[in-house]
Structures are given as C-alpha cells and as structure tokens.
Design an enzyme around this catalytic site. Structure first.
Site, mmCIF file in Angstrom:
data_model
loop_
_atom_site.group_PDB
_atom_site.id
_atom_site.type_symbol
_atom_site.label_atom_id
_atom_site.label_comp_id
_atom_site.label_asym_id
_atom_site.label_seq_id
_atom_site.Cartn_x
_atom_site.Cartn_y
_atom_site.Cartn_z
ATOM 1 N N THR A 25 49.956 -5.951 3.002
ATOM 2 C CA THR A 25 50.390 -4.552 2.325
ATOM 3 C C THR A 25 50.952 -3.951 3.728
ATOM 4 O OG1 THR A 25 48.842 -4.478 0.557
ATOM 5 C CG2 THR A 25 49.633 -2.511 1.320
ATOM 6 N N HIS A 175 46.029 -12.706 -7.233
ATOM 7 C CA HIS A 175 44.859 -11.923 -6.237
ATOM 8 C C HIS A 175 43.477 -11.592 -6.806
ATOM 9 C CE1 HIS A 175 43.607 -9.540 -3.005
ATOM 10 N NE2 HIS A 175 44.480 -8.792 -2.932
ATOM 11 N N TYR A 180 39.284 -6.148 -5.666
ATOM 12 C CA TYR A 180 40.164 -5.596 -6.616
ATOM 13 C C TYR A 180 39.808 -6.120 -8.224
ATOM 14 C CZ TYR A 180 42.582 -3.990 -2.626
ATOM 15 O OH TYR A 180 42.767 -3.504 -1.261
ATOM 16 N N ASN A 235 35.862 -3.241 -0.084
ATOM 17 C CA ASN A 235 36.129 -2.525 -1.189
ATOM 18 C C ASN A 235 34.729 -2.272 -2.055
ATOM 19 O OD1 ASN A 235 38.781 -1.282 -0.808
ATOM 20 N ND2 ASN A 235 39.649 -3.643 -1.654
HETATM 21 C C1 LIG Z 1 47.857 -4.693 7.256
HETATM 22 C C2 LIG Z 1 47.013 -5.552 6.455
HETATM 23 C C3 LIG Z 1 47.372 -5.414 4.888
HETATM 24 C C4 LIG Z 1 46.748 -6.411 4.244
HETATM 25 N N1 LIG Z 1 47.519 -6.463 2.834
HETATM 26 C C5 LIG Z 1 46.668 -7.479 2.034
HETATM 27 C C6 LIG Z 1 47.441 -7.636 0.758
HETATM 28 O O1 LIG Z 1 48.360 -7.194 0.141
HETATM 29 N N2 LIG Z 1 46.718 -8.702 0.040
HETATM 30 C C7 LIG Z 1 45.624 -9.410 0.397
HETATM 31 O O2 LIG Z 1 45.280 -10.259 -0.335
HETATM 32 N N3 LIG Z 1 45.289 -9.241 1.699
HETATM 33 C C8 LIG Z 1 45.888 -8.294 2.509
HETATM 34 N N4 LIG Z 1 45.412 -8.305 3.750
HETATM 35 C C9 LIG Z 1 44.449 -9.241 4.314
HETATM 36 C C10 LIG Z 1 45.200 -10.337 4.938
HETATM 37 O O3 LIG Z 1 45.904 -11.041 4.055
HETATM 38 C C11 LIG Z 1 44.281 -11.255 5.764
HETATM 39 O O4 LIG Z 1 43.282 -11.822 4.868
HETATM 40 C C12 LIG Z 1 43.340 -10.864 6.928
HETATM 41 O O5 LIG Z 1 44.215 -9.945 7.613
HETATM 42 C C13 LIG Z 1 42.619 -11.827 7.889
HETATM 43 O O6 LIG Z 1 43.665 -12.754 8.273
HETATM 44 P P1 LIG Z 1 44.124 -12.460 9.899
HETATM 45 O O7 LIG Z 1 43.004 -12.537 10.456
HETATM 46 O O8 LIG Z 1 45.137 -13.439 10.033
HETATM 47 O O9 LIG Z 1 44.767 -11.141 9.944
HETATM 48 C C14 LIG Z 1 45.709 -7.350 4.708
HETATM 49 C C15 LIG Z 1 45.558 -7.167 6.037
HETATM 50 C C16 LIG Z 1 46.132 -6.258 6.946
HETATM 51 C C17 LIG Z 1 45.626 -6.216 8.143
#
Ligand SMILES: Cc1cc2nc3c(=O)[nH]c(=O)nc-3n(C[C@H](O)[C@H](O)[C@H](O)COP(=O)(O)O)c2cc1C
Length: 363
Positions: A25, A175, A180, A235
């Site tokens: 997001t 999702h 959620y 959440n």
């Molecule tokens: C800025 C941001 C936005 C995210 N938006 C979503 C999202 O829209 N949908 C979702 O399932 N997870 C979302 N996440 C979780 C990420 O998809 C991911 O699970 C999380 O960052 C861990 O992975 P990483 O360690 O590679 O960053 C978001 C995480 C971050 C940091």
C-alpha cells in the site's frame, strides 16, 4: 538447481524468476474517486522485471476502505487506470496479480458510505487507530454483518474479480491476511458469531469459501492466489490455536488447486518466537501447491529458501519499495538503496518513482 533467478510455472502463469514483489500500500490514489494515480503506471512499470508483482491492496467496494488514498476496483474509471498499469507491466514482459481487499473493521465511519459503521463478523472494535483529516483516531465500533450484507460482499468480490479481468491482470490474490475482513472471520478473537459463519472451524471458514467460490466463478483456479498470515497479530487479530485452525484452513484450501499460497511469515517490527516458527513450519508443510514465502527475506535467506525447496518463490516488500530493479541487484550482488519510511504512505513522486536503478557505483 532451481534458485531465485530460475524461470518456471506458477499455476497458469509463467514466471521469469522467483523474485516477487509483495503487495505494498502506497496511499497515492485519488482519495475521493479511489482511482490509482497516473504515477502508479511508472511505479509498477519500473518494478516489472521480477517474476510477479502483487498489486497494493485494492478495495472491492466502498465499504472495504479504511485508509486514505488507497485504490479501488469497483468503478469503470478505476478499471481503466488499472488497465493502463497492467499494459505498462506487460509491455516490459512482467506479470501482475491484483490483491482483492476488504478492511472490515479496520476502518472508521468517516470512510463508510452514509457514515455507517464499518462491517465485521462481530461488533467488536479493534484496538487500532486509523488516519484521516491529518490525524489518527480510534477505529469506529463496527456492526456485525447480517446475512444480506455477507451475501452482498461476496457478490462484490465476484464483481471485483470480473473487473480485474477487464483491467488485464494475470490473476488475483485473495487478501485473507493481516487482520482484515476475511482474517476477521477466520480467527476466534474477532469472530464471535453463533450462526453458520462462526463457532466451528468449518463455520469460520465459510466466508472465505464463499469468496473463493465467487472469485473462481470468474477466474480459473490456476490464476488465483491467496495470502495468509497465521501467526501475525497485526491489526489486533489473534487466534487461540493458530496451528489447529490454520492446518484446517490450509487443508481445505489445498482442494481448490489455487495458483499459490502467499504466506506472511514475519511482519516488520514484530518479534517471532520459536513456537511461532514451528507453527509456521508445520503450516508450510500442510500446503501442497506453489508456495511464496514473505517476511524479512534477503539475498541469502531467499536463495536458501528456494534452493532447498522450502519455497517456490520469495516475495520482497520493503526492498522493492526502494529498489525497482531488485532482481538484477540481487543477481549482481549490488547494494540496496535504503527505503525511506517517511514516504511509504502518501505523498508524491518522492520515495515512489525516484529511487535510482543500479549503476556501477552500486557494485
Ligand atoms: C509500506 C507497506 C505497505 C504494505 N501494504 C500491504 C498491502 O497492501 N497488502 C498486504 O498484504 N501487505 C502489505 N504490506 C506487508 C508486505 O507485503 C510484507 O508482508 C511485509 O513488508 C514483510 O515483507 P518485507 O520484510 O520483505 O518487507 C505492506 C508493508 C509495508 C511496509
């Protein structure tokens, strides 16, 4: 041996490598119309060299919204803008799935049509704050969904799935993670219903089954993935027995022969205990299809996950925010650009489409 850079087949999609972009997001859509911004075309196009992009979470209907400037997939104008995005990604040889999202109780009357209460399986307010009008406020107390509301929401998932097809996506991701709406039905901290949608595991899964059936009335299962976060508590979500609950849910999901299971194994800033890691391991082994691992992976852990056969692909979140050419950087052993958390959510091009591509200085 298969590694992060091996091509392959994921359900009905050929992927050129196993470096996937996790859903992120970025809160830059037009707030009133929920249409993705024009600069989202450049953003996704820049990140098209991985095996798969999973789009940012996208509302299936107006009730599904709980954040400022997140996009939707329920109007003609939204579909049109997403079409421009998918075309740009395809032009670069990339693949992109749409993440279908409904926030449920992680919302506020402010976001809801007619200022109504947000929807949830049970009328229990989450202990979270939501952000709008420049400040954080406690989430509103939700209303327990009636059978009519459940039916309508499932129909809206079906329509959103049709719209995703119109918009030219290669598939959709349901999702069901991160606290959620679907997760709220799955777990017993948030689902206190006494009808056929609550109580037993079979009942708690009914909403997800109905959503999946609706999506599969539009898409072939080989083009539908699902995201779960069984040990996550983001959440204000929890389950009294995540191993038993999610073993049941995943066994049930195996029967659909979906394109993949995308597992959030760790979430930024949250500690994971050995007990949780053991649960995670068992759940991974319960899933029979293509497995996408996510959460704090880097080059080494990602390679080990794929080479050992633990994962079929690894989804990277934060590294993809600041490194549009992440697969090339990983393969070359180049340095990362560091992501700037101040520009994660909202804002303009800065921190969105201006992260530099690799050059010799990074090697
Ligand atoms: C800025 C941001 C936005 C995210 N938006 C979503 C999202 O829209 N949908 C979702 O399932 N997870 C979302 N996440 C979780 C990420 O998809 C991911 O699970 C999380 O960052 C861990 O992975 P990483 O360690 O590679 O960053 C978001 C995480 C971050 C940091």
């Amino acid at each position: 041996m298969t590694d992060l850079f091996s091509s392959g087949t994921m359900g009905g999609t050929s992927v050129r490598n196993r470096v996937f972009m996790a859903p992120l997001t970025r809160s830059r859509a037009h707030d009133t119309s929920d249409i993705p911004a024009d600069m989202a075309i450049t953003y996704y196009e820049q990140r098209a060299s991985g095996g798969l992009i999973v789009s940012e979470a996208t509302q299936i209907n107006p009730q599904g919204k709980g954040y400022v400037s997140t996009p939707g997939i329920y109007t003609v104008e939204q579909v049109q803008k997403w079409r421009e995005i998918t075309e740009a990604v395809h032009e670069k040889g990339g693949k992109i799935f749409l993440q279908l999202w409904h926030v449920g109780r992680i919302s506020h009357c402010h976001f809801q049509p007619d200022g109504d209460k947000p929807l949830a399986p049970s009328a229990i307010a989450p202990d979270v704050e939501v952000f709008f009008d420049g400040e954080k406020q406690p989430a509103s107390e939700p209303q327990a969904m009636t059978h009519e509301m459940i039916k309508q929401t499932v129909e809206d998932y079906r329509t959103a799935a049709e719209n995703a097809e119109r918009a030219g996506f290669d598939g959709v991701e349901i999702h069901a993670a991160n606290g959620y709406l679907i997760d709220q039905f799955l777990r017993d901290k948030t689902n206190k219903r006494t009808d056929e949608y609550g109580g037993s595991l079979e009942n708690r899964m009914r909403f997800l089954n109905e959503v999946t059936d609706a999506v599969l009335s539009v898409w072939d299962p080989a083009n539908v993935g699902i995201r779960l976060s069984p040990i996550g508590n983001q959440n204000d979500i929890a389950d009294s027995d995540p191993l038993t609950s999610f073993t049941y849910f995943i066994q049930n999901l195996n029967d659909y022969r979906l394109a993949y299971l995308h597992m959030v194994e760790r979430f930024p800033g949250m500690a994971t205990s050995n007990k949780e890691l053991k649960i995670q391991e068992s759940l991974r082994n319960t899933w029979k299809g293509f497995y996408i691992a996510n959460g704090d992976y880097d080059y080494l852990s990602g390679q080990m996950a794929v080479k050992s056969g633990y994962a079929d692909a690894v989804a990277f979140g934060r590294p993809y925010i600041s490194n549009p050419d992440l697969p090339e950087r990983l393969e070359a052993g180049a340095n990362y650009n560091e992501p700037d958390p101040d520009t994660f959510y909202g804002g303009d091009e800065k921190g969105y489409i201006d992260y530099p591509f690799m050059d010799e200085a990074d090697m």
